[in-house]
Motif scaffolding. Structure first.
Motif, PDB file in Angstrom:
ATOM      1  N   ILE A   1       0.857  -1.187   0.000  1.00 45.70           N
ATOM      2  CA  ILE A   1       0.000   0.000   0.000  1.00 45.70           C
ATOM      3  C   ILE A   1       0.893   1.236   0.000  1.00 45.70           C
ATOM      4  O   ILE A   1       1.916   1.285   0.694  1.00 45.70           O
ATOM      5  N   GLN A   2       0.498   2.260  -0.748  1.00 50.13           N
ATOM      6  CA  GLN A   2       1.171   3.550  -0.736  1.00 50.13           C
ATOM      7  C   GLN A   2       0.204   4.598  -0.192  1.00 50.13           C
ATOM      8  O   GLN A   2      -0.998   4.516  -0.438  1.00 50.13           O
ATOM      9  N   LEU A   3       0.742   5.580   0.528  1.00 51.98           N
ATOM     10  CA  LEU A   3      -0.119   6.662   1.003  1.00 51.98           C
ATOM     11  C   LEU A   3       0.697   7.931   1.229  1.00 51.98           C
ATOM     12  O   LEU A   3       1.926   7.913   1.286  1.00 51.98           O
ATOM     13  N   TRP A   4      -0.034   9.019   1.366  1.00 52.74           N
ATOM     14  CA  TRP A   4       0.526  10.361   1.601  1.00 52.74           C
ATOM     15  C   TRP A   4       0.046  10.811   2.970  1.00 52.74           C
ATOM     16  O   TRP A   4      -1.139  10.719   3.287  1.00 52.74           O
ATOM     17  N   CYS A   5       0.957  11.285   3.801  1.00 54.46           N
ATOM     18  CA  CYS A   5       0.646  11.620   5.195  1.00 54.46           C
ATOM     19  C   CYS A   5       1.148  13.027   5.502  1.00 54.46           C
ATOM     20  O   CYS A   5       2.309  13.348   5.228  1.00 54.46           O
ATOM     21  N   VAL A   6       0.281  13.874   6.067  1.00 57.29           N
ATOM     22  CA  VAL A   6       0.612  15.274   6.340  1.00 57.29           C
ATOM     23  C   VAL A   6       0.164  15.631   7.755  1.00 57.29           C
ATOM     24  O   VAL A   6      -0.910  15.227   8.201  1.00 57.29           O
ATOM     25  N   SER A   7       1.005  16.401   8.467  1.00 54.83           N
ATOM     26  CA  SER A   7       0.629  16.834   9.811  1.00 54.83           C
ATOM     27  C   SER A   7       1.385  18.103  10.175  1.00 54.83           C
ATOM     28  O   SER A   7       2.473  18.365   9.658  1.00 54.83           O
ATOM     29  N   ASP A   8       0.814  18.883  11.069  1.00 53.18           N
ATOM     30  CA  ASP A   8       1.471  20.073  11.607  1.00 53.18           C
ATOM     31  C   ASP A   8       2.590  19.608  12.531  1.00 53.18           C
ATOM     32  O   ASP A   8       2.335  19.088  13.617  1.00 53.18           O
ATOM     33  N   ASN A   9       3.838  19.807  12.117  1.00 56.08           N
ATOM     34  CA  ASN A   9       4.973  19.284  12.877  1.00 56.08           C
ATOM     35  C   ASN A   9       5.162  19.960  14.223  1.00 56.08           C
ATOM     36  O   ASN A   9       5.741  19.383  15.143  1.00 56.08           O
ATOM     37  N   LEU A  10       4.676  21.199  14.365  1.00 50.61           N
ATOM     38  CA  LEU A  10       4.774  21.870  15.660  1.00 50.61           C
ATOM     39  C   LEU A  10       3.685  21.398  16.620  1.00 50.61           C
ATOM     40  O   LEU A  10       3.794  21.590  17.825  1.00 50.61           O
TER      41      LEU A  10
END
Length: 341
Positions: free
Chosen positions: A309-318
């Motif tokens: 499976i492939q996916l894209w993951c994004v989050s506010d690092n602070l």
């Protein structure tokens, strides 16, 4: 009756976020001490968007006795000098630096992933907060691992400059301005120009050619999630102010379809699935800023391996990468161990 909380590094990016999140989440604190170096002592800082102000105290003279929890966000050198003293005085330390993460007597916690591990905190009265890039990745991996058992992860990160501190953010801003007006854009914080560029180098290089940031992702994922998982990471700094992104390829032991992965992620704590196969049907860093969630998009099957499976993951690092996770650890600690009457 609430807790007495200390925020160390209160004037930095992460420290200010911790103060804001404590206020936003209405953390049961009777008193909060904002602590920093002698350079900042005496300053007054505002908590988040409220009108509440705190006077910054000098860490060199701070008395830890009688305080319940100290959230450290001032780097390894400060933690090395003061964290153990705070812990020995009875103030439970939640440390955001890398200093204690691989200590076998210090739990490394992401509350959505391994909350039970916090029970080992009493060995040193210290709890470690993981690296920002690791934290968001394991939130996405955990529910999938529970369902189908992950064998191998290959991840490429796209990490915002705020992960390197305020001076790094200032450098991106200044270089962008300099380029627009035709001035030279000289690197000072980074090894190469960061404006309109990407740098495949975060932290120091190790003997095997990987960087320490990449090693952290490997070692921390194993400690938090499963020591049997194989992890290969390439960590890249990109000209984004806030918000880490990751392209993650996952190989499972058992068969799993993209639709099954989507269903699992949709119902998992801490995750927001935004995965429409159309223009704009995914989340980018600018959209995650200020949010608590770890966003997952672009879930699809990887035909180059069995059960991929492939996916894209994004989050506010602070936030999830640092301040939010630290506050969530404090909340977890309170629920399981430090209940106030």
């Amino acid at each position: 009756m609430g807790y007495r909380i200390v925020v160390v590094g209160a004037t930095g990016n992460v420290g200010r976020e911790i103060l804001a999140i404590l206020d936003e989440r209405k953390f049961p604190a009777d008193e909060i001490a904002a602590v920093a170096s002698s350079r900042s002592a005496g300053e007054r800082i505002t908590i988040g968007e409220s009108d509440k102000e705190l006077k910054v105290r000098n860490i060199e003279h701070f008395d830890w006795a009688g305080w319940d929890i100290a959230l450290f966000a001032a780097g390894s050198e400060v933690s090395k000098k003061y964290a153990s003293a705070a812990a020995k005085a009875g103030c439970t330390v939640i440390d955001n630096s890398s200093l204690f993460r691989m200590d076998p007597d210090v739990p490394l916690i992401v509350p959505e992933v391994n909350p039970e591990a916090i029970d080992g905190y009493k060995a040193k009265n210290i709890i470690a907060n993981p690296n920002c890039s690791t934290a968001q990745m394991v939130v996405a991996l955990k529910p999938l691992h529970d369902n189908s058992k992950i064998k191998r992860v290959v991840v490429a990160t796209y990490q915002a400059v705020s992960g390197a501190g305020k001076s790094a953010m200032d450098e991106l801003f200044q270089q962008s301005r300099d380029i627009f007006v035709g001035d030279p854009a000289s690197p000072e914080i980074f090894t190469k120009q960061i404006a309109f560029n990407v740098i495949p180098h975060i932290d120091s290089f190790l003997e095997d050619g990987s960087t320490k940031e990449e090693w952290k992702m490997v070692a921390e994922t194993k400690k938090i999630l499963d020591p049997k998982i194989k992890v290969a990471a390439t960590c890249v700094r990109v000209p984004v102010f806030v918000g880490h992104s990751e392209a993650i390829n996952i190989e499972f032991e058992d068969e799993i379809t993209a639709e099954e992965a989507q269903d699992i992620l949709r119902e998992s704590p801490g995750i927001m699935l935004v995965d429409k196969r159309e223009d704009g049907g995914y989340v980018t860093p600018v959209e995650c800023v200020g949010d608590y969630a770890t966003f997952v998009s672009r879930v699809r099957e990887d035909s180059t391996v069995d059960n991929g499976i492939q996916l894209w993951c994004v989050s506010d690092n602070l936030r999830k990468g640092a301040a939010l996770n630290a506050v969530q650890i404090a909340e977890l600690l309170g629920r399981r161990h430090l209940q106030k009457a």
